[in-house]
Scaffold this motif. Structure first.
Motif, PDB file in Angstrom:
ATOM      1  N   ASP A  65       0.863  -1.179   0.000  1.00 31.77           N
ATOM      2  CA  ASP A  65       0.000   0.000   0.000  1.00 31.77           C
ATOM      3  C   ASP A  65       0.896   1.225   0.000  1.00 31.77           C
ATOM      4  O   ASP A  65       1.691   1.403   0.928  1.00 31.77           O
ATOM      5  CB  ASP A  65      -0.901   0.030   1.239  1.00 31.77           C
ATOM      6  CG  ASP A  65      -1.979  -1.028   1.212  1.00 31.77           C
ATOM      7  OD1 ASP A  65      -2.204  -1.637   0.145  1.00 31.77           O
ATOM      8  OD2 ASP A  65      -2.599  -1.259   2.259  1.00 31.77           O
ATOM      9  N   THR A  70      -1.489  -1.121  -4.052  1.00 30.25           N
ATOM     10  CA  THR A  70      -2.583  -0.161  -3.914  1.00 30.25           C
ATOM     11  C   THR A  70      -2.027   1.234  -3.702  1.00 30.25           C
ATOM     12  O   THR A  70      -1.079   1.418  -2.918  1.00 30.25           O
ATOM     13  CB  THR A  70      -3.475  -0.539  -2.709  1.00 30.25           C
ATOM     14  OG1 THR A  70      -3.991  -1.851  -2.911  1.00 30.25           O
ATOM     15  CG2 THR A  70      -4.631   0.424  -2.552  1.00 30.25           C
ATOM     16  N   VAL A  79      -2.957   4.848  -2.139  1.00 26.82           N
ATOM     17  CA  VAL A  79      -3.872   5.439  -1.178  1.00 26.82           C
ATOM     18  C   VAL A  79      -3.685   6.950  -1.234  1.00 26.82           C
ATOM     19  O   VAL A  79      -2.592   7.457  -0.975  1.00 26.82           O
ATOM     20  CB  VAL A  79      -3.607   4.922   0.252  1.00 26.82           C
ATOM     21  CG1 VAL A  79      -4.582   5.553   1.237  1.00 26.82           C
ATOM     22  CG2 VAL A  79      -3.677   3.407   0.302  1.00 26.82           C
ATOM     23  N   THR A 104      -8.657   4.788  -2.510  1.00 29.24           N
ATOM     24  CA  THR A 104      -7.680   3.762  -2.836  1.00 29.24           C
ATOM     25  C   THR A 104      -7.890   3.274  -4.268  1.00 29.24           C
ATOM     26  O   THR A 104      -9.008   3.194  -4.756  1.00 29.24           O
ATOM     27  CB  THR A 104      -7.781   2.561  -1.877  1.00 29.24           C
ATOM     28  OG1 THR A 104      -9.086   1.994  -1.971  1.00 29.24           O
ATOM     29  CG2 THR A 104      -7.504   2.972  -0.443  1.00 29.24           C
ATOM     30  N   LYS A 143      -6.515   0.064  -6.534  1.00 23.37           N
ATOM     31  CA  LYS A 143      -5.738  -1.170  -6.660  1.00 23.37           C
ATOM     32  C   LYS A 143      -5.176  -1.216  -8.070  1.00 23.37           C
ATOM     33  O   LYS A 143      -5.901  -1.013  -9.049  1.00 23.37           O
ATOM     34  CB  LYS A 143      -6.607  -2.389  -6.389  1.00 23.37           C
ATOM     35  CG  LYS A 143      -5.802  -3.665  -6.425  1.00 23.37           C
ATOM     36  CD  LYS A 143      -6.480  -4.778  -5.699  1.00 23.37           C
ATOM     37  CE  LYS A 143      -5.527  -5.958  -5.726  1.00 23.37           C
ATOM     38  NZ  LYS A 143      -5.681  -6.812  -4.609  1.00 23.37           N
TER      39      LYS A 143
END
Length: 135
Positions: free
Chosen positions: A25, A54, A56, A93, A95
């Motif tokens: 992330d 991901t 963020v 977020t 992905k």
């Protein structure tokens, strides 16, 4: 026999966990988040983005938003008319699901022109595991 079956199931699960947990992330802009005054090209420069990772975006939703755009819109800082590509929660977020370039901009007038835009390249594979510490 039940013990052998349990061990086999445990072994299969144990082999799957590293593949699942290797995704990373990335908080865009790290502690500063998605805001004005950050050089996002510099932020992304030394990072590798893999399918499964991901992004963020954390920001003050009163003042910013995030649009996923194409390369032309990124270059010209054009906000797409397709409103389904805008995110405005302050904690969005994304992905990374495919390889190639991905582009993001803030759609508030003038913010993209002031550098609030991110271009990354997503590659196939998995994020590398953390390097073991020296003994």
């Amino acid at each position: 026999m039940a013990i052998h079956r349990s061990l086999l199931i445990f072994a299969i699960v144990a082999l799957m966990v590293p593949a699942i947990s290797l995704a990373t992330d990335f908080v865009v802009g790290d502690d500063y988040g998605w805001t004005l005054g950050i050089n996002y090209e510099e932020w992304a420069k030394d990072k590798q983005f893999f399918v499964g990772d991901t992004l963020v975006f954390t920001y003050n939703a009163t003042f910013h938003n995030v649009y996923k755009v194409n390369g032309d819109d990124f270059q010209s800082c054009t906000v797409p008319s397709n409103n389904s590509l805008v995110f405005f929660t302050g904690n969005d977020t994304f992905k990374l699901e495919t390889t190639g370039n991905e582009w993001y901009v803030c759609g508030v007038i003038g913010h993209c022109d002031l550098g609030m835009k991110l271009n990354i390249t997503v590659v196939d594979g998995t994020s590398p595991a953390a390097a073991p510490s020296a003994a």
